[in-house]
Scaffold this active site. Structure first.
Site, PDB file in Angstrom:
ATOM      1  N   ASP A   1      18.392  -7.067  -7.623  1.00 42.30           N
ATOM      2  CA  ASP A   1      20.140  -6.879  -7.701  1.00 42.30           C
ATOM      3  C   ASP A   1      20.493  -5.459  -7.291  1.00 42.30           C
ATOM      4  O   ASP A   1      19.754  -4.499  -7.351  1.00 42.30           O
ATOM      5  CB  ASP A   1      20.200  -6.301  -9.180  1.00 42.30           C
TER       6      ASP A   1
ATOM      7  N   ASP B   1      26.977 -14.406 -12.912  1.00 42.12           N
ATOM      8  CA  ASP B   1      28.365 -13.289 -12.976  1.00 42.12           C
ATOM      9  C   ASP B   1      29.718 -14.004 -12.713  1.00 42.12           C
ATOM     10  O   ASP B   1      30.703 -13.436 -12.684  1.00 42.12           O
ATOM     11  CB  ASP B   1      28.174 -12.277 -11.978  1.00 42.12           C
TER      12      ASP B   1
ATOM     13  N   GLU C   1      19.852  -9.332  -3.256  1.00 41.17           N
ATOM     14  CA  GLU C   1      21.130  -9.634  -3.642  1.00 41.17           C
ATOM     15  C   GLU C   1      22.157  -8.830  -2.793  1.00 41.17           C
ATOM     16  O   GLU C   1      22.314  -7.442  -3.012  1.00 41.17           O
ATOM     17  CB  GLU C   1      21.448  -9.251  -5.149  1.00 41.17           C
TER      18      GLU C   1
END
Length: 587
Positions: A372, A472, A419
């Site tokens: 991430d 998300d 990501e």
């Protein structure tokens, strides 16, 4: 080099694994084309295509060499284990996880993507604000599995009522209340009962192999120490504990030895159950893609035990610079995450050993790992810890390729997914490509900025993951109904022919993703079931009300008409778009 065997015209050959190879042409940049398979005539030794001279007669077997092999295309589903069905308030890594893997196979899926498996923060239950970067979430340990191992009695769980949850969502507080006493009981049985000598030996081996668990166990015990519980964070603890005075730590280890032993056993049990899940997935041809938040929580064993690797006040240990992202189109004040930033020079001086340990653990848990906020390895937003928003900060240079070279030297190839969403600059793209990591495309982001929008399928690169949406995002149904603008809907209509009034946006997005050149196409489980706003997993910028969505909690959920239909639909689409594994082909 790892190899695998294949057969061509009765000839067994050994082909390298881990690169694009097949019985046909192998195309590698900077190297001339050659046949990986051998051309062999009766009475002759094996020869490669490159060994033949210009104009020379090729053997009779030449026309049987297959010109193309697997493109290694695949599809998968995002579903965190807490979202699995179960009786005790949250999903577990037991029988329901095995049934989900079976459902994935029925659907022709080759990838199960999960969120971080770390212990979530106990206030809002976010797995991205975990209490420990290396530990597993022991709330996922299956109670029925403990009964099967003999660590609990059937009566221990038969007396439990099914947790009644709001709208079927996870009830983490209730799960903690119900499961914690039973988890402790199981751990004590393993530690004390003579019939579990074999398990104790296996636990000792786990402990020796994973020395990090000692610091995690001590930190956990201290957080429950009545004399320390009143403090908000470890940097508020008395100086002798905060600064890890050796004699103080030795005394505390002795004082809380029972808690430490239980903690280690529960980590061992988590590891044992999760290893079983991963082995089952592998046997069924399903790859598990995990998730690693780039930052770790300040109040954690990771930071307390490794202070010099983070940007903290030298005397008090309080964070001096913290993480976030600057203002953008989605937030006028930016996002202030508040995790302490790394002291990259200190990490470099230690050969990135902490990161090597962290990635090694990830490779033990997952087949591939999504990192991430990958962009912070190139450049990261640094905010002074006293600020209330991320509006004021500065970009600082990250470790770049040096970190990944260190990982590769120690661990070999490190299979990661970058990501690369948000503010992405040229140095981020360069680093991603140098590392060889696939990036991400999200179809919900694709419909503004014209035909060069990097999230549009025609701009995809083969080495990428393409998503309908992520954890998300709103579900695709919710996005279409409440967030997509009329202009975006018109563009989607022109791009894929969907009727704006009556079209099936989930089918349209899924087919676009599956038909793209991206090696991996992923949808959320919510999209597979065409769920709306009630099933959203996380809303960035909102602390409460996230992470709780779960599948239908009924006993026969995997045989339900809705899930059966979804599996059949997905299998049809992966078949048409060449994403069905040979392992999953049925007569």
């Amino acid at each position: 080099m790892n190899t695998r065997s294949c057969c061509s015209n009765g000839v067994r050959m050994m082909l390298p694994i881990g690169r694009l190879c097949h019985r046909g042409l192998s195309m590698r940049k900077g190297i001339r084309c050659h046949l990986v398979g051998s051309l062999m005539q009766k009475g002759q030794e094996k020869m490669l295509y490159a060994d033949y001279e210009l104009g020379e007669v090729l053997p009779e077997t030449y026309e049987n060499i297959e010109p193309a092999g697997s493109k290694q295309r695949r599809a998968g589903v995002v579903l965190h284990p807490t979202s699995l069905p179960g009786k005790y308030g949250t999903g577990e890594i037991g029988n329901e996880a095995l049934k989900f893997i079976d459902w994935l196979v029925d659907a022709g899926m080759q990838v199960w993507q999960v969120l971080p498996l770390v212990p979530p923060d106990p206030l809002y239950w976010s797995p991205y604000s975990g209490e420990d970067a290396l530990c597993g979430n022991t709330l996922l340990i299956p109670l029925e599995g403990l009964v099967h191992m003999g660590l609990l009695e059937k009566e221990d769980i038969q007396q439990l009522d099914r947790v009644q949850t709001v709208d079927g969502n996870a009830a983490f507080d209730e799960a903690i209340k119900i499961k914690t006493p039973l988890l402790v009981k199981a751990a004590m049985a393993l530690l004390d009962k003579p019939e579990f000598e074999g398990l104790r030996s296996a636990c000792d081996s786990f402990r020796a192999k994973n020395p990090w668990v000692e610091e995690s166990a001590l930190f956990h015990a201290l957080c429950e120490d009545p004399d320390l519980a009143e403090y908000e964070a470890w940097w508020d603890w008395p100086a002798n504990v905060r600064d890890r005075h050796p004699r103080t730590l030795a005394n505390l280890r002795a004082l809380w030895s029972d808690k430490i032993e239980v903690f280690v056993v529960l980590q061992f049990l988590f590891d044992k159950f999760w290893s079983g899940i991963r082995d089952y997935a592998s046997a069924r041809g399903v790859t598990i893609v995990g998730d690693m938040p780039i930052y770790v929580g300040g109040h954690s064993a990771d930071v307390w035990a490794n202070r010099k690797l983070f940007q903290l006040d030298r005397e008090t240990g309080t964070p001096s610079l913290v993480s976030g992202v600057p203002p953008d189109a989605f937030s006028s004040t930016g996002q202030l995450w508040g995790s302490p930033l790394y002291d990259w020079k200190a990490n470099e001086a230690e050969g990135y050993s902490w990161w090597i340990q962290r990635m090694k653990r990830a490779m033990e848990l997952y087949d591939e790992t999504r990192i991430d906020h990958f962009r912070a390895f190139a450049g990261y937003w640094a905010v002074e810890a006293w600020r209330d928003t991320a509006m004021v900060g500065q970009w600082q240079k990250g470790p770049g390729l040096a970190l990944f070279n260190a990982l590769r030297r120690e661990l070999g190839e490190v299979p990661i997914l970058a990501e690369d969403l948000g503010v992405i600059t040229a140095d981020v793209i360069e680093l991603r490509d140098l590392v060889g990591a696939p990036g991400m495309l999200v179809l919900q982001f694709a419909w503004g900025g014209g035909p060069r929008n990097t999230h549009l399928p025609h701009n995809a690169r083969p080495n990428s993951f393409i998503y309908t949406g992520t954890h998300d995002n709103p579900t695709t149904v919710e996005w279409w109904e409440t967030q997509a603008t009329d202009e975006e809907k018109q563009i989607i209509h022109e791009y894929c022919g969907i009727d704006i009034a009556e079209g099936d946006i989930v089918a349209a997005f899924t087919k676009l993703a599956f038909a793209s050149v991206s090696k991996t196409a992923i949808i959320t489980m919510q999209d597979a079931l065409r769920l709306g706003a009630e099933a959203r997993m996380n809303t960035p910028g909102r602390a409460e009300g996230n992470w709780a969505w779960r599948l239908d909690d009924s006993e026969e959920v995997w045989k339900s008409e809705k899930l059966t239909a979804a599996a059949a639909e997905l299998r049809e689409w992966v078949t048409v778009t060449d994403r069905l594994s040979d392992l999953h082909i049925t007569d």
